[in-house]
Design an enzyme around this catalytic site. Sequence first.
Site, PDB file in Angstrom:
ATOM      1  NE  ARG A  75      10.640 -16.747 -37.314  1.00 30.76           N
ATOM      2  CZ  ARG A  75       9.386 -16.287 -37.207  1.00 30.76           C
ATOM      3  NH1 ARG A  75       8.579 -16.793 -36.294  1.00 30.76           N
ATOM      4  NH2 ARG A  75       8.937 -15.353 -38.008  1.00 30.76           N
ATOM      5  CB  CYS A  76      14.261 -20.141 -29.308  1.00 28.90           C
ATOM      6  SG  CYS A  76      15.381 -21.024 -28.225  1.00 28.90           S
ATOM      7  N   GLY A 105       3.160 -15.489 -31.152  1.00 33.29           N
ATOM      8  CA  GLY A 105       2.208 -16.261 -31.949  1.00 33.29           C
ATOM      9  C   GLY A 105       2.219 -17.736 -31.582  1.00 33.29           C
ATOM     10  CG  ASP A 136       1.468 -14.842 -39.766  1.00 35.22           C
ATOM     11  OD1 ASP A 136       1.784 -13.885 -40.499  1.00 35.22           O
ATOM     12  OD2 ASP A 136       2.282 -15.700 -39.362  1.00 35.22           O
ATOM     13  CD  GLU A 237       4.517 -15.719 -46.041  1.00 35.26           C
ATOM     14  OE1 GLU A 237       5.657 -15.865 -46.511  1.00 35.26           O
ATOM     15  OE2 GLU A 237       4.315 -15.354 -44.874  1.00 35.26           O
TER      16      GLU A 237
END
Length: 371
Positions: A75-76, A105, A136, A237
């Site tokens: 992730r950035c 995503g 997801d 979640e």
Amino acid sequence: MTKLERIAILTSGGDAPGMNAAIRAATLVARAAGVEVLGIERGYRGLLDDAFIPLGPTEVGSILREGGTMLGSARCKEFHDRAVRDRARAVLRARGVGGLVVIGGNGSLTGAQALVDPDEAGPEPVRVVGIPASIDNDLGLTGLSIGVDTAMNTIVEACDKIADTATAHDRTFIIEVMGRDCGYLAMTSAIAAGADLALFPEAGRDEATVVDSIVDTVLAVRQRQRRSRRVIIIKAEGVAIPIDRLKAMVDARLAERVPGSDPSVIETRVTVLGHVVRGGRPSAFDRLLGSRLANVAVRGLLAGATLKMAAWMPPVDLPDEIATRSPADPYCWLVDLGAVLAETENLLRGRSPLARWRAGAFDDIEDALLL
Ligand code: F6P
């Protein structure tokens, strides 16, 4: 239209089983068209570090069966910053990359859109096509994203195992599954596992209503004359009640409603499946989906498409300016990336007709289960 001589592929965000199938197919399709292919390691982070590797039939030959992604992912958050994106564009230019395939995503495709934003990228920016990949299933305008099928199978297998012990002890289990803010995995795996209740954020239930719905389900099942009175509840979640707190509230309420009950039977048990849901070998369907979407994405890119995403059977009728059928596959479309991201936002905020349908369909299912 400039003919592409070199394209690059990156995987970004949470990995999803089937990403490797997409990398493999994208590489093979591009190479068959005489285009050089580079892989970028660790997503946008690797792009900023100039971490490129050559990709060809040898490199991708044996990756189809593997979970995760051979390119690595990350992730950035810095990519939100214009100066960081300028650096990324400079790296792509220096590498002579004319087309980029982004497999990921919501966040990853938002990054792709910003990278080629005409206001910042100037004339002739790199062309970009996305491939939806996220367990997801929270991306708009695609029926499915890569990884969802494998994740659902993993959840169902785990629930089947838990159901064995739950049945033996007449117990209630609350099983938490991934999905971030989206309840899709919880909803679909609840149906496929034969669960008694699914808790998902799209229902918009407050804490007290969630507790009541669990307690009512447990009591309804326990009144049945069937041999087993086990209860399986799947919680997304995204239902923002910490699972230990939920268990404590449900147990306290059950003790009130069934005074004198044996706590070892009436008390709930909880299992958080966590990252188990994201791993494992991709299902046959995810291998096929990754391969088919990548085929359409790369053919589109080579034919001049940009700011598009390859989509698997978009779940709504879309006008021609937003979606075009691919001549390469009757089930895959090239859809406008901006429209995808707008619909994703609607889906997550419960504003899209699809989000409303999903929540409504579940109300009906719950009514039927409690009969
Ligand atoms: O987006 C995929 C996903 O697995 C979500 O379901 C989950 O909320 C999140 O990523 C977990 O992220 P991380 O692996 O960074 O903890």
